[in-house]
Every structure is written in C-alpha cells, then in structure tokens.
Design an enzyme around this catalytic site. Structure first.
Site, PDB file in Angstrom:
ATOM      1  N   ARG A  52      81.690 -43.284 -12.491  1.00  0.00           N
ATOM      2  CA  ARG A  52      80.699 -43.134 -13.436  1.00  0.00           C
ATOM      3  C   ARG A  52      80.409 -41.655 -13.720  1.00  0.00           C
ATOM      4  O   ARG A  52      80.863 -40.951 -12.852  1.00  0.00           O
ATOM      5  CB  ARG A  52      79.099 -43.903 -12.868  1.00  0.00           C
ATOM      6  CG  ARG A  52      78.781 -43.943 -11.494  1.00  0.00           C
ATOM      7  CD  ARG A  52      78.449 -42.426 -10.829  1.00  0.00           C
ATOM      8  NE  ARG A  52      77.511 -41.947 -11.661  1.00  0.00           N
ATOM      9  CZ  ARG A  52      77.382 -40.688 -11.631  1.00  0.00           C
ATOM     10  NH1 ARG A  52      77.948 -39.926 -10.673  1.00  0.00           N
ATOM     11  NH2 ARG A  52      76.500 -40.247 -12.161  1.00  0.00           N
ATOM     12  N   GLY A  53      79.431 -41.358 -14.723  1.00  0.00           N
ATOM     13  CA  GLY A  53      79.235 -39.838 -15.221  1.00  0.00           C
ATOM     14  C   GLY A  53      80.049 -40.010 -16.313  1.00  0.00           C
ATOM     15  O   GLY A  53      81.442 -40.233 -16.311  1.00  0.00           O
ATOM     16  N   ASP A 242      74.737 -37.438 -21.125  1.00  0.00           N
ATOM     17  CA  ASP A 242      75.741 -38.491 -21.598  1.00  0.00           C
ATOM     18  C   ASP A 242      76.065 -38.522 -23.128  1.00  0.00           C
ATOM     19  O   ASP A 242      77.055 -38.771 -23.400  1.00  0.00           O
ATOM     20  CB  ASP A 242      75.277 -39.883 -21.346  1.00  0.00           C
ATOM     21  CG  ASP A 242      75.172 -40.165 -19.756  1.00  0.00           C
ATOM     22  OD1 ASP A 242      74.251 -39.825 -19.099  1.00  0.00           O
ATOM     23  OD2 ASP A 242      76.141 -40.628 -19.282  1.00  0.00           O
ATOM     24  N   LYS A 253      70.472 -40.179 -17.997  1.00  0.00           N
ATOM     25  CA  LYS A 253      70.162 -41.154 -16.904  1.00  0.00           C
ATOM     26  C   LYS A 253      68.438 -41.339 -17.404  1.00  0.00           C
ATOM     27  O   LYS A 253      67.783 -40.537 -17.683  1.00  0.00           O
ATOM     28  CB  LYS A 253      70.115 -40.634 -15.894  1.00  0.00           C
ATOM     29  CG  LYS A 253      69.821 -41.565 -14.798  1.00  0.00           C
ATOM     30  CD  LYS A 253      70.170 -42.925 -14.711  1.00  0.00           C
ATOM     31  CE  LYS A 253      71.917 -43.093 -14.922  1.00  0.00           C
ATOM     32  NZ  LYS A 253      72.403 -44.402 -15.430  1.00  0.00           N
TER      33      LYS A 253
HETATM   34  O1  MRU Z   1      74.996 -44.492 -15.276  1.00  0.00           O
HETATM   35  P1  MRU Z   1      75.454 -43.190 -14.969  1.00  0.00           P
HETATM   36  O2  MRU Z   1      75.920 -42.829 -13.647  1.00  0.00           O
HETATM   37  O3  MRU Z   1      77.108 -43.147 -15.496  1.00  0.00           O
HETATM   38  O4  MRU Z   1      75.125 -42.011 -15.719  1.00  0.00           O
HETATM   39  C1  MRU Z   1      75.258 -40.642 -15.513  1.00  0.00           C
HETATM   40  C2  MRU Z   1      74.282 -39.650 -15.971  1.00  0.00           C
HETATM   41  O5  MRU Z   1      73.445 -40.131 -16.483  1.00  0.00           O
HETATM   42  C3  MRU Z   1      74.716 -38.282 -15.790  1.00  0.00           C
HETATM   43  O6  MRU Z   1      73.503 -37.653 -15.712  1.00  0.00           O
HETATM   44  C4  MRU Z   1      75.592 -37.842 -16.854  1.00  0.00           C
HETATM   45  O7  MRU Z   1      76.732 -38.739 -17.127  1.00  0.00           O
HETATM   46  C5  MRU Z   1      75.981 -36.459 -16.825  1.00  0.00           C
HETATM   47  S1  MRU Z   1      77.036 -36.287 -15.807  1.00  0.00           S
HETATM   48  C6  MRU Z   1      78.006 -34.911 -15.681  1.00  0.00           C
END
Ligand code: MRU
Length: 352
Positions: A52-53, A242, A253
């Site tokens: 994830r990320g 994202d 997030k």
């Molecule tokens: O649901 P996730 O854990 O994939 O969400 C991730 C985030 O919101 C991060 O802050 C975002 O992807 C930036 S990662 C460098």
C-alpha cells in the site's frame, strides 16, 4: 552518524522472474516478503493492502505487468498484447484513488505498444520500464527529501499522518523521506505519528520505520492532534499524497483534511511531500473516486470487534484537502507554493 536502516531498503523488487513485496499487513510484528509469480498475485496484494502507499502500488502494478508478459505463452505479438491488456484491466481495478497506479500502468503499456519487434523484445521492454519506474521512485524520493529538508529546522517536532515512508514507496519515502534527509543532514528531529485508524498505518508502519532508523517518534491517537497543536508540541506537519490535482487539491489518507484545518488554525505549516508521479493534471475533483473500504475495518481492530457487528459504518479511505490549507508541496523538481494553479503549471512546463 550511522546509516539509517531504511536508507537503501526496497519495498518492491524483481528477482529471477518473480516480484518480491514486503507484507505490510504483518508489520510491525514480522518483516517478511511475499513472492508474486503471477499478475494475479500482485493484484491481490494491492487489493488486500499487502502493498500500500501510492508509489509502492504503482511500482508493484508495473511489475505485475512484467509478470503477465513473462508468463504469457502466446506465440504472437497480438496474443501477448492481449494478455497484457487483460492484466492491465485487472490491475487497474484494484484500488481507485492513488494516481500512481494508473500512471505506472499506462507508462508500461505505452512502452510495450511502442516496441516494433519480437515477443521477446516486448517482454524485455515491459520489465525494463517497470524497473525504471521503481528506480526513478527511489531517486525522486531522495531528491525531494533533500529539497524538503531545507524546510525543517534543527529541533523541530514534525507531525505526520498515515505512512508516507519507505514502505509506502519503492524506497526512502516521501514525507518520511524529508524527515530522513533532515536527520541525515544532522538535524535533530522528533516526530509525532498519528495512529491512522482504521488500518493503523501510522501505529504499525510509521512507528516501525522511525524506530528502526533510530528517529525519535511519539505515537498519538488521531483525536489528539488538536491537543498537541494547542499545547505547542508541534512545529510542522508533513504528509504524503495519493493524488494532487492541478489546482493544488490534495487527496490523501482519511484524516489529512482534519489535520490541515487544525494546522492552519494554529499557524503551523502544513507540507505535502510527493513525487511528480502523484500529480493528476487532467482530472477535476468530481472525477476522483474516493475508495470506500470494507466496513469491518472500522468495526474491528485486528480480528476483534470493538462495536456491534451490524452497526452501519462509513469507511472512506481518503479525503480531500483544499489548496488554501497547504503551505507548500515538495517534489523532486522543487517546492511549489500558492497560488498552485500557476506554480504547478510552471513546475510541469519545466519538464525536460
Ligand atoms: O490506503 P493506503 O495506506 O494505501 O494510503 C496511503 C496514503 O494515504 C499515503 O499517505 C500516500 O499514499 C502517500 S505514500 C508516499
């Protein structure tokens, strides 16, 4: 100072025809890699948040296409392209919000289409492109880290949300990349990490990364942000993204918006750190799909219900922070500041 554990760590990589991905669902209890041998394994890993990320899922999906190419038994270029298209469709339907996923998939497909050659040449080109995406991500994060570290002063206490670290990227991290770079420059930084309900990326992943690196971190629950700000316990906020729109809206997030509003109320700079691969210059806000995840993520912590199992819940995974709350956006090409329509347009017209 000693080298940081996460300075050269890779979250996603290709080795001997397989894709290796850190299993983020097992952290912080176990640091293990899952092995993906088919694109379907990668699609599942993205869906269930093994990976994830935003940048990490983009790179994983690109490698997923490489697996699809190398597992294809087709004897014609048309057949191979059909197999790739099928994998592309499944991979692009794994998660809807982070733009890096779509950006990486388009980039690999365009590379495949551009090859005027044999099946073997297309397969190689697909893998080369996936590797380039992964390598560029690490380079971009290290560069934006150095650039962003200039905004961080010795002695700062920086609040971050979710996990925008090495684990959320191919390596080094975005928001945590800035913090890492500041620490590598010798600045003494302390971090406040929000736990980030419901999936606890802050408590599980950000805390893990920072403690492994020996960077002082204090964990708070999401509803303590106002308290720590009102008590002057935070100087700066840095989060990842994202998706960033051309007018400066930041999709990140769930909970990011609340923190941004609080930061503005308390006069605390609110920075977003993201590579240019996280910008979406074509969509408008109405086009962005905010992922709604399984309600049980809210009803449970781990495997345990913390409420009645049939209570209706909301579980949006992301929210939108309007540009007026964002003090600056840190990218590998430089820092952009308001007014974002102009500064973001300029950032991209400077593209080489
Ligand atoms: O649901 P996730 O854990 O994939 O969400 C991730 C985030 O919101 C991060 O802050 C975002 O992807 C930036 S990662 C460098």
């Amino acid at each position: 100072m000693n080298k940081l554990y996460f300075s050269d760590f890779r979250t996603v990589f290709w080795k001997d025809g397989k894709v290796y991905i850190v299993d983020q669902n097992k952290l912080p209890l176990k640091l293990e890699f899952v092995t993906c041998t088919t694109y379907k394994d990668v699609a599942k890993a993205i869906r269930d948040m093994t990976v994830r990320g935003a940048p990490a899922i983009g790179a994983a999906a690109a490698y997923g296409l490489a697996l699809a190419a190398f597992r294809s038994t087709s004897k014609s270029v048309e057949g191979l392209m059909k197999d790739l298209k099928k994998a592309y469709e499944e991979l692009r339907n794994t998660r809807p919000t982070a733009i890096n996923l779509f950006w990486a998939l388009e980039r690999v497909m365009n590379r495949a289409r551009s090859v005027r050659g044999s099946i073997e040449e297309i397969k190689k080109a697909v893998l080369d492109e996936a590797k380039a995406i992964a390598d560029e991500d690490v380079r971009a994060n290290k560069t934006l880290g150095m650039i962003g570290a200039k905004l961080i002063d010795d002695g700062d206490v920086v609040l971050t949300h979710c996990n925008a670290g090495a684990l959320a990227t191919v390596g080094y991290g975005t928001a945590l990349g800035v913090i890492r770079a500041a620490v590598e420059m010798g600045k003494r930084i302390r971090v406040i990490a929000t736990e980030t309900r419901p999936k606890l990326q802050g408590a599980r992943l950000t805390v893990f990364e920072l403690m492994k690196d020996g960077i002082p971190v204090t964990l708070i629950t999401d509803n303590m942000v106002g308290y720590v700000m009102s008590k002057n316990m935070v100087n700066k906020v840095i989060v990842g993204a994202d998706r960033i729109l051309k007018d400066g809206h930041v999709i990140n997030k769930i909970g990011t918006y609340t923190i941004a509003v609080l930061a503005k109320t308390h006069g605390i700079p609110f920075y977003v750190a993201a590579p240019t691969s996280s910008f979406d210059l074509t969509s408008s806000l109405e086009d962005v799909i905010i992922e709604e995840r399984d309600p049980d993520e809210v009803r449970k912590i781990g495997n345990f219900y913390i409420t009645l199992p049939d209570v209706p819940v909301l579980n949006p995974a992301f929210d939108v922070t309007p540009p007026e709350y964002v003090s600056a956006i840190i990218t590998e090409r430089g820092i952009v500041k308001p007014p974002y329509k102009e500064s973001i347009a300029k950032l991209f017209s400077l593209q080489g």
